[in-house]
Design a protein around this motif. Structure first.
Motif, PDB file in Angstrom:
ATOM      1  N   MET A   1       0.827  -1.198   0.000  1.00 31.28           N
ATOM      2  CA  MET A   1       0.000   0.000   0.000  1.00 31.28           C
ATOM      3  C   MET A   1       0.862   1.250   0.000  1.00 31.28           C
ATOM      4  O   MET A   1       0.661   2.160   0.776  1.00 31.28           O
ATOM      5  N   SER A   2       1.881   1.271  -0.840  1.00 28.92           N
ATOM      6  CA  SER A   2       2.673   2.495  -0.834  1.00 28.92           C
ATOM      7  C   SER A   2       2.030   3.505  -1.776  1.00 28.92           C
ATOM      8  O   SER A   2       1.416   3.153  -2.769  1.00 28.92           O
ATOM      9  N   ARG A   3       2.196   4.760  -1.423  1.00 26.23           N
ATOM     10  CA  ARG A   3       1.496   5.818  -2.134  1.00 26.23           C
ATOM     11  C   ARG A   3       2.158   6.033  -3.487  1.00 26.23           C
ATOM     12  O   ARG A   3       3.387   6.181  -3.555  1.00 26.23           O
ATOM     13  N   PRO A   4       1.388   6.090  -4.571  1.00 34.41           N
ATOM     14  CA  PRO A   4       1.981   6.349  -5.883  1.00 34.41           C
ATOM     15  C   PRO A   4       2.661   7.721  -5.878  1.00 34.41           C
ATOM     16  O   PRO A   4       2.185   8.651  -5.237  1.00 34.41           O
ATOM     17  N   ALA A   5       3.756   7.808  -6.589  1.00 32.68           N
ATOM     18  CA  ALA A   5       4.545   9.038  -6.571  1.00 32.68           C
ATOM     19  C   ALA A   5       4.424   9.786  -7.895  1.00 32.68           C
ATOM     20  O   ALA A   5       4.089   9.202  -8.937  1.00 32.68           O
ATOM     21  N   VAL A   6       4.726  11.071  -7.813  1.00 34.10           N
ATOM     22  CA  VAL A   6       4.782  11.907  -9.009  1.00 34.10           C
ATOM     23  C   VAL A   6       5.733  11.245 -10.015  1.00 34.10           C
ATOM     24  O   VAL A   6       6.816  10.792  -9.652  1.00 34.10           O
ATOM     25  N   GLY A   7       5.309  11.180 -11.252  1.00 37.02           N
ATOM     26  CA  GLY A   7       6.131  10.575 -12.287  1.00 37.02           C
ATOM     27  C   GLY A   7       5.861   9.093 -12.483  1.00 37.02           C
ATOM     28  O   GLY A   7       6.289   8.508 -13.472  1.00 37.02           O
ATOM     29  N   GLN A   8       5.168   8.490 -11.515  1.00 36.88           N
ATOM     30  CA  GLN A   8       4.870   7.062 -11.627  1.00 36.88           C
ATOM     31  C   GLN A   8       3.439   6.799 -12.075  1.00 36.88           C
ATOM     32  O   GLN A   8       3.036   5.642 -12.180  1.00 36.88           O
ATOM     33  N   VAL A   9       2.670   7.855 -12.265  1.00 40.83           N
ATOM     34  CA  VAL A   9       1.255   7.718 -12.597  1.00 40.83           C
ATOM     35  C   VAL A   9       0.998   8.440 -13.910  1.00 40.83           C
ATOM     36  O   VAL A   9       1.474   9.564 -14.101  1.00 40.83           O
ATOM     37  N   ALA A  10       0.258   7.797 -14.804  1.00 42.87           N
ATOM     38  CA  ALA A  10      -0.023   8.386 -16.105  1.00 42.87           C
ATOM     39  C   ALA A  10      -1.518   8.326 -16.391  1.00 42.87           C
ATOM     40  O   ALA A  10      -2.236   7.462 -15.880  1.00 42.87           O
ATOM     41  N   VAL A  11      -1.956   9.264 -17.237  1.00 41.74           N
ATOM     42  CA  VAL A  11      -3.345   9.242 -17.690  1.00 41.74           C
ATOM     43  C   VAL A  11      -3.631   7.889 -18.333  1.00 41.74           C
ATOM     44  O   VAL A  11      -2.827   7.378 -19.117  1.00 41.74           O
ATOM     45  N   GLY A  12      -4.742   7.313 -17.953  1.00 36.93           N
ATOM     46  CA  GLY A  12      -5.123   6.011 -18.493  1.00 36.93           C
ATOM     47  C   GLY A  12      -4.815   4.859 -17.564  1.00 36.93           C
ATOM     48  O   GLY A  12      -5.323   3.745 -17.774  1.00 36.93           O
ATOM     49  N   ASP A  13      -3.992   5.100 -16.542  1.00 29.66           N
ATOM     50  CA  ASP A  13      -3.727   4.033 -15.568  1.00 29.66           C
ATOM     51  C   ASP A  13      -5.047   3.601 -14.923  1.00 29.66           C
ATOM     52  O   ASP A  13      -5.828   4.439 -14.468  1.00 29.66           O
ATOM     53  N   ALA A  14      -5.236   2.292 -14.848  1.00 30.88           N
ATOM     54  CA  ALA A  14      -6.462   1.774 -14.233  1.00 30.88           C
ATOM     55  C   ALA A  14      -6.192   1.395 -12.788  1.00 30.88           C
ATOM     56  O   ALA A  14      -5.125   0.870 -12.453  1.00 30.88           O
ATOM     57  N   LEU A  15      -7.157   1.688 -11.919  1.00 34.94           N
ATOM     58  CA  LEU A  15      -7.068   1.257 -10.527  1.00 34.94           C
ATOM     59  C   LEU A  15      -7.603  -0.172 -10.426  1.00 34.94           C
ATOM     60  O   LEU A  15      -8.438  -0.578 -11.233  1.00 34.94           O
ATOM     61  N   PRO A  16      -7.155  -0.933  -9.411  1.00 34.71           N
ATOM     62  CA  PRO A  16      -7.753  -2.258  -9.224  1.00 34.71           C
ATOM     63  C   PRO A  16      -9.264  -2.124  -9.014  1.00 34.71           C
ATOM     64  O   PRO A  16      -9.704  -1.291  -8.216  1.00 34.71           O
ATOM     65  N   PRO A  17     -10.065  -2.895  -9.761  1.00 36.44           N
ATOM     66  CA  PRO A  17     -11.520  -2.776  -9.612  1.00 36.44           C
ATOM     67  C   PRO A  17     -11.994  -3.338  -8.282  1.00 36.44           C
ATOM     68  O   PRO A  17     -11.279  -4.069  -7.594  1.00 36.44           O
ATOM     69  N   LEU A  18     -13.208  -2.951  -7.932  1.00 39.74           N
ATOM     70  CA  LEU A  18     -13.767  -3.298  -6.631  1.00 39.74           C
ATOM     71  C   LEU A  18     -15.192  -3.793  -6.861  1.00 39.74           C
ATOM     72  O   LEU A  18     -15.925  -3.241  -7.671  1.00 39.74           O
ATOM     73  N   SER A  19     -15.554  -4.837  -6.141  1.00 38.65           N
ATOM     74  CA  SER A  19     -16.928  -5.334  -6.194  1.00 38.65           C
ATOM     75  C   SER A  19     -17.435  -5.447  -4.767  1.00 38.65           C
ATOM     76  O   SER A  19     -16.775  -6.032  -3.913  1.00 38.65           O
ATOM     77  N   VAL A  20     -18.582  -4.851  -4.504  1.00 37.56           N
ATOM     78  CA  VAL A  20     -19.106  -4.797  -3.135  1.00 37.56           C
ATOM     79  C   VAL A  20     -20.524  -5.347  -3.131  1.00 37.56           C
ATOM     80  O   VAL A  20     -21.363  -4.929  -3.949  1.00 37.56           O
ATOM     81  N   HIS A  21     -20.793  -6.256  -2.222  1.00 39.11           N
ATOM     82  CA  HIS A  21     -22.147  -6.758  -2.048  1.00 39.11           C
ATOM     83  C   HIS A  21     -22.810  -6.020  -0.882  1.00 39.11           C
ATOM     84  O   HIS A  21     -22.205  -5.880   0.178  1.00 39.11           O
ATOM     85  N   LEU A  22     -24.029  -5.551  -1.112  1.00 35.18           N
ATOM     86  CA  LEU A  22     -24.777  -4.859  -0.059  1.00 35.18           C
ATOM     87  C   LEU A  22     -25.989  -5.685   0.349  1.00 35.18           C
ATOM     88  O   LEU A  22     -26.728  -6.187  -0.508  1.00 35.18           O
TER      89      LEU A  22
END
Lengths: 148, 157
Positions: free
Chosen positions: B1-22
């Motif tokens: 869980m380290s924080r992404p740093a400047v220069g390591q993130v680009a437009v279009g990067d996808a985050l891990p998807p999440l599925s939640v049951h309610l």
């Protein structure tokens, strides 16, 4: 009928002090299912540079919703609460809400507009410490359904 | 869980998807924790009496669970400096079966001030339930600026 646009700019007195407790933050994080340790473990929060455990990004609603009730109940604004639907919400954080904070909310009516037979009332809650340090701005838009 | 740093993130990067049951119990738990006790979120009889198809999840619950995709990616929930959405469609939570909420996120903008904008897509039963759900995340400082590493441009994978 409808919401009186002349109430735009109306500001309400600051709410009583809300003291942010660790157990409340954990309870809220549990309720949104967010497992992050920064909400629960002071050591984990400090490792990230925080003074104590912090609040999830939407926790401020606990304060702002209560403060918005001042607007909803104000007869000069003319909101029929049975017709209110939450339409939009925004939180802008100057810093995370942190356990031990003593916070007040000052609400202002930022906008009133009509759309599609409904009224949209936007409120802005400035959440600060009791000493006046800016913490979070909570902006809510309530849709008051028309009677059509 | 380290924080992404400047220069390591680009437009279009996808985050891990999440599925939640309610389930209904989740709505009751959120009602208690948030103080929003509106019966449309826990009383099916009342919800139907005001024209809803069933009890519905608090919009703020949906907003709150969706941002988990961002807080886990960001490493530090305190890095989320702005978060906004519109509530476009209610999430009906059935007595039997509850409801499922799917969250995906993508980096939409990289700003000069060291923040990025993440746009979330939040759906339930195949329909979008939040509109323009956007979070602004403050990245960690660029490793080279922080650590003074010389002679290794782009050396951080």
């Amino acid at each position: 009928m409808g919401v009186d646009p002349s109430v735009v700019g109306r500001t309400y007195p600051p709410t009583p002090v809300y003291e942010v407790g660790r157990e409340k933050l954990r309870e809220f994080a549990d309720a949104v299912g967010d497992p992050h340790p920064a909400y629960r473990d002071p050591a984990a929060a400090r490792a990230l540079g925080h003074r104590d455990v912090i609040a999830p990004p939407t926790f401020a609603v606990v304060l702002s919703m209560g403060a918005d009730a001042q607007v909803v109940r104000d007869p000069a604004v003319g909101v029929d609460f049975s017709r209110v639907v939450h339409a939009e919400q925004r939180f802008s954080h100057a810093r995370p809400i942190t356990a031990g904070d003593r916070l007040v909310v000052t609400v202002t009516v930022d906008g009133v507009r009509s759309a599609g037979g409904h009224d949209l009332v936007t409120t802005r809650g400035e959440i600060t410490t009791e000493d006046g340090e800016a913490v979070c701005t909570a902006t809510s838009t309530l849709l008051v359904r028309g009677e059509g | 869980m380290s924080r992404p740093a400047v220069g390591q993130v680009a437009v279009g990067d996808a985050l891990p998807p999440l599925s939640v049951h309610l389930s209904r119990a989740d709505l009751v738990q959120y009602a208690g924790a948030s103080g929003d006790l509106n019966p449309i979120h826990w009383d099916e009889h009342f919800a139907r009496s005001v024209g809803l198809p069933d009890v519905i999840a608090h919009g703020m619950l949906t907003m709150g669970l969706a941002v988990r995709a961002v807080t886990s990616w960001a490493g530090d929930p305190g890095a989320v400096v702005d978060y906004r959405t519109r509530f476009t469609r209610p999430v009906a939570v059935a007595h039997d079966g509850g409801a499922d909420v799917e969250v995906t996120g993508v980096v939409a903008q990289v700003h000069d001030d060291g923040t990025v904008r993440v746009d979330l897509t939040v759906t339930s039963a195949g329909a979008k339930v939040l509109g323009a759900a956007r979070a602004v995340v403050r990245l960690a400082p660029a490793p080279s600026a922080e650590g003074g590493v010389q002679g290794s441009p782009g050396g951080v994978a």
